[in-house]
Design an enzyme around this catalytic site. Structure first.
Site, PDB file in Angstrom:
ATOM      1  N   HIS D 190       7.356  -3.175 -30.598  1.00 59.75           N
ATOM      2  CA  HIS D 190       6.705  -3.468 -29.318  1.00 59.75           C
ATOM      3  C   HIS D 190       7.776  -3.552 -28.248  1.00 59.75           C
ATOM      4  O   HIS D 190       8.808  -4.189 -28.452  1.00 59.75           O
ATOM      5  CB  HIS D 190       5.912  -4.772 -29.396  1.00 59.75           C
ATOM      6  CG  HIS D 190       5.165  -5.064 -28.125  1.00 59.75           C
ATOM      7  ND1 HIS D 190       4.012  -4.404 -27.788  1.00 59.75           N
ATOM      8  CD2 HIS D 190       5.420  -5.914 -27.103  1.00 59.75           C
ATOM      9  CE1 HIS D 190       3.583  -4.839 -26.606  1.00 59.75           C
ATOM     10  NE2 HIS D 190       4.418  -5.757 -26.166  1.00 59.75           N
ATOM     11  N   GLY D 199       0.561  -6.726 -25.510  1.00 55.45           N
ATOM     12  CA  GLY D 199      -0.445  -5.809 -24.975  1.00 55.45           C
ATOM     13  C   GLY D 199       0.145  -4.621 -24.257  1.00 55.45           C
ATOM     14  O   GLY D 199       1.323  -4.297 -24.442  1.00 55.45           O
ATOM     15  N   LEU D 225      -3.447  -8.311 -32.445  1.00 58.19           N
ATOM     16  CA  LEU D 225      -2.527  -7.389 -31.768  1.00 58.19           C
ATOM     17  C   LEU D 225      -1.222  -8.065 -31.333  1.00 58.19           C
ATOM     18  O   LEU D 225      -1.242  -9.094 -30.661  1.00 58.19           O
ATOM     19  CB  LEU D 225      -3.229  -6.797 -30.529  1.00 58.19           C
ATOM     20  CG  LEU D 225      -2.442  -5.691 -29.805  1.00 58.19           C
ATOM     21  CD1 LEU D 225      -2.353  -4.445 -30.661  1.00 58.19           C
ATOM     22  CD2 LEU D 225      -3.088  -5.378 -28.461  1.00 58.19           C
ATOM     23  N   ASP D 226      -0.090  -7.468 -31.709  1.00 60.61           N
ATOM     24  CA  ASP D 226       1.238  -7.930 -31.285  1.00 60.61           C
ATOM     25  C   ASP D 226       1.518  -9.381 -31.669  1.00 60.61           C
ATOM     26  O   ASP D 226       2.344 -10.045 -31.033  1.00 60.61           O
ATOM     27  CB  ASP D 226       1.417  -7.771 -29.761  1.00 60.61           C
ATOM     28  CG  ASP D 226       1.371  -6.312 -29.326  1.00 60.61           C
ATOM     29  OD1 ASP D 226       1.708  -5.447 -30.152  1.00 60.61           O
ATOM     30  OD2 ASP D 226       0.988  -6.043 -28.180  1.00 60.61           O
ATOM     31  N   ALA D 227       0.847  -9.857 -32.699  1.00 62.99           N
ATOM     32  CA  ALA D 227       1.003 -11.262 -33.071  1.00 62.99           C
ATOM     33  C   ALA D 227       1.502 -11.433 -34.510  1.00 62.99           C
ATOM     34  O   ALA D 227       1.546 -12.547 -35.036  1.00 62.99           O
ATOM     35  CB  ALA D 227      -0.313 -12.001 -32.888  1.00 62.99           C
TER      36      ALA D 227
END
Lengths: 282, 282, 282, 282
Positions: D190, D199, D225-227
């Site tokens: 990311h 995000g 998401l992205d976690a």
């Protein structure tokens, strides 16, 4: 009770299981273990922390450790009982930033040491010792009195039961006479990224060479100037727009942080020295 | 139309206002200006980018600049018209990481250059040139043929109209014969934090010394080995747990990034050389 | 005499040449010039330092500048005469590391400010103020007395002619009442890499999330908590082996260095604020 | 023969000595051992590498390990035989820098994996797969065909016996259907310093906020998401003078290096996941 054990010996099979089994037999719980093998030198290094629910008899523990392990594997080893803070003397000259940094950390409880005294070849920083209410000894050094000055230093170091010395920008060369009494127990901060710019005026030399990064290095003092085992280094970027004065200003922050990290590692018994290099456990 | 102007001259009052007024008269809009004064050397450096709404007559612009400004202030100056990409030759030996990195960036449009050819003293990396469809010249070098090999290099460099050369881990010393034709136009990557560990096998030397940080340095090639003006440096931390092989692996990433940054700065005409040091504008 | 001028105005052609010509006419020598254009916002920023051999009449200089330049280009501008140190108040609560760091630098002559007093909502750090012989005001804050406490703060700030405030780990939210009097003149240090982990207990949140890097952020205080213009940030690596306590310890060094850099930039008039972002000239 | 063992279990006394004694009994020599205790969660983690002079019977070794150790201490454990490279699929969309970087390292022998194929929802990067002679599957994804596209992905992953997936700037959200088959075996990059700017469009958000440092984060993909658990992060400095485009350019180097480090750690079986966090052994 918590014990920290540092070991080094010729590399061979079975050391870890022997040592950890011994700790287990003594009803110790290993809370930290790190090891390193220097393959070229064939040397094994280990650092181990154990907690013992019941107090153990240290002399017996040591005797058994020697008999069962140390002699078998040819170990050199040290044992530290938690809670005993090492005694650290600080030597300074005229720059105050490293001294301020060490004493602020000391006062904040960040540095797990005792500082029985500060020694300087100048009187300039006595006011800081006063601020922090720590004894300050002024031992001036000239070509003529160097030998007697060192006698005086050794006397003070002995009197206060000093374990290690920190040269916080102390501008005098330490002679073998003192080094021999404190082998791998004198920590210096050099204001360059060693081995680049060893010796005097490293910021001027770095400026002259047009480097884009400057550094600081903390190392154990040996007879050869700026050539002892490196404990910690760090760097910061510079550019053409920085003057020598800027280098010096930026370097001050490096110096104090690199020195304090080295002191903390040493005080926590996380450093070992071999072949003029350090093993610094995390 | 966009012009980039690089100036250096003896430091004196009024230069900036004279130059910017000239640009303004010519109906140019300054979109970037940075300047630097080397106070010790008494030299003024400036980099300036201007946009001109209408196309201007370059020869006239230059002539006036020379008359009104350059001769008055004793300037050495260069002018670059935007859009003209410099031609860059890549010299390699056997290591592929810097070459892969440069060509990937080139193909991505990240490097604003043209790469007419790759030259090597070995055949090993020809497959990469093929992958990227770039001509590859194998010019082997021995003690005996060094002179004729360099003639061949110079011929190729001339034939392709090369502006500057990048030594992407090229393991041969460039002789003054070539350097003189490309003064401050040959960029080398050295795998240490210069001036520490100049010369051969820097990772081995760094390992031996027990440093806690390793680095890479890109610099312009001069007659003295690894002693030319430094363009860019970067470092990464290492510890006792890293072997020489680890140093080499970690160093690869440093080398390629430091080299590519230097190439980008040079290609964007952001570097100036003075007194064996660089001014690198942002 | 040395003057520092900060300008921002709508971006347009000719500003640099007009300003530098004006300085030149006034017999000033420009020793530093940096400019920045925020293309999205269409705003031009400039910072300029000039030396004047002869003393100049400041009121006249300003009047002419306003007439010839500021009104023509719609400039907002500030002028500082070199040598006049800004007055800085330090607000603290219970953590001492940032305070020690600021005062050590102050005493070393590294911070070009005056520190007329230290204010705290606790008595804990009074001993440090005493160590450095600086007045210490204890203004306790409760839900009930918040308004009157702030009145007292404002009174002190006014009485001492304070130019800007540094929150050196001050654990109270500053209300708009105070912010409005010191717009872009209150510098806070937040112990995370903003915007990650805004609000309370950032180290705990960072630990929970399992990040591999922690940071610190200094910013100007605005009405929205931890959302003001960022002046400076820095980070350090952490790993699974670090506890929250380790995060806090490692973070202390970040906090004090990031805060002191921001204070130095502000004190040297190198910062400008626009659209909740900063321009920080080098 | 060399074996790598990864263990986690409830923390308790005696684990290290039991495991190392077992290895010793089996005539193994421990060449690496690192352990970690998550004190809050009460979980013990260990990674151990052993060399065995004689080949050992793996099924028997495992059976005994299970009987003597795993069941006693409640261990979850994995064993890897050295030399067996994991199979890695690369998913990409349109950005080529991470793909170029991974394939260059792969070709250089730096990445100890096999890459049986590259998959993309676009045709744009097929030329790179061709350059490196690796099969390229184009599986386009629309709202309508998402389910069938994922079936096709799973088919390919199964057919090639893929061990883990690398999302090298793959611009599609991976659904639980795929994640469930590859739990903690999908690595994403990311382009921000998570948890900041999760995000879409993180560089735009970072620019908007006026940060002074940007970052990249590689993490295991989870349903949120992205976690997912963070494996590696790194950062680089930016200033007011950098545009969003500059952020993107500077970020590319971060992204590729952070991703490749995560891939190397995973491929070398140095990562363990617990409570949505990673233990990454050195």
């Amino acid at each position: 009770m918590k014990l920290t054990i540092l070991i080094h010996c010729p590399d061979q099979s079975g050391i870890i299981s022997s040592v950890t089994s011994y700790i287990h037999e003594q009803k110790g719980n290993i809370i930290y273990l790190d090891q390193h093998v220097d393959k070229e030198a064939g040397v094994f290094f280990m650092r181990l922390e154990s907690e013992f629910e019941n107090s153990i008899e240290l002399p017996l523990f040591k005797k058994e450790f020697d008999k069962k392990l140390a002699s078998k594997y040819g170990m050199q080893w040290e044992l530290y009982k938690d809670g005993k803070k090492p005694k650290m003397a600080v030597f300074v000259s005229k720059y105050n930033h490293c001294l301020y940094d060490l004493l602020s950390r000391y006062r904040s409880g960040e540095l797990l040491v005792e500082i029985p005294f500060i020694l300087s070849n100048h009187k300039d920083l006595e006011y800081i010792a006063d601020q922090f209410q720590i004894p300050y000894y002024h031992v001036s050094i000239t070509k003529e009195n160097k030998e007697s000055a060192e006698e005086k230093q050794l006397e003070l170091l002995k009197k206060y039961g000093i374990d290690f010395i920190v040269l916080a920008r102390y501008m005098q060369i330490i002679s073998p006479k003192v080094i021999d009494v404190f082998p791998q127990k004198i920590i210096n901060i050099h204001h360059s990224f060693l081995p680049a710019f060893a010796g005097a005026k490293p910021y001027h030399a770095a400026f002259e060479r047009g480097v884009k990064i400057i550094g600081a290095t903390s190392h154990y003092v040996t007879a050869e100037l700026d050539a002892g085992p490196i404990i910690e280094q760090d760097v910061t970027t510079v550019s053409h727009s920085h003057s020598i004065k800027d280098f010096i200003t930026k370097g001050r922050d490096l110096e104090k942080i690199v020195l304090s990290r080295a002191v903390q590692m040493h005080a926590a018994r996380k450093t070992m020295v071999y072949n003029n290099k350090t093993v610094v456990f995390s």
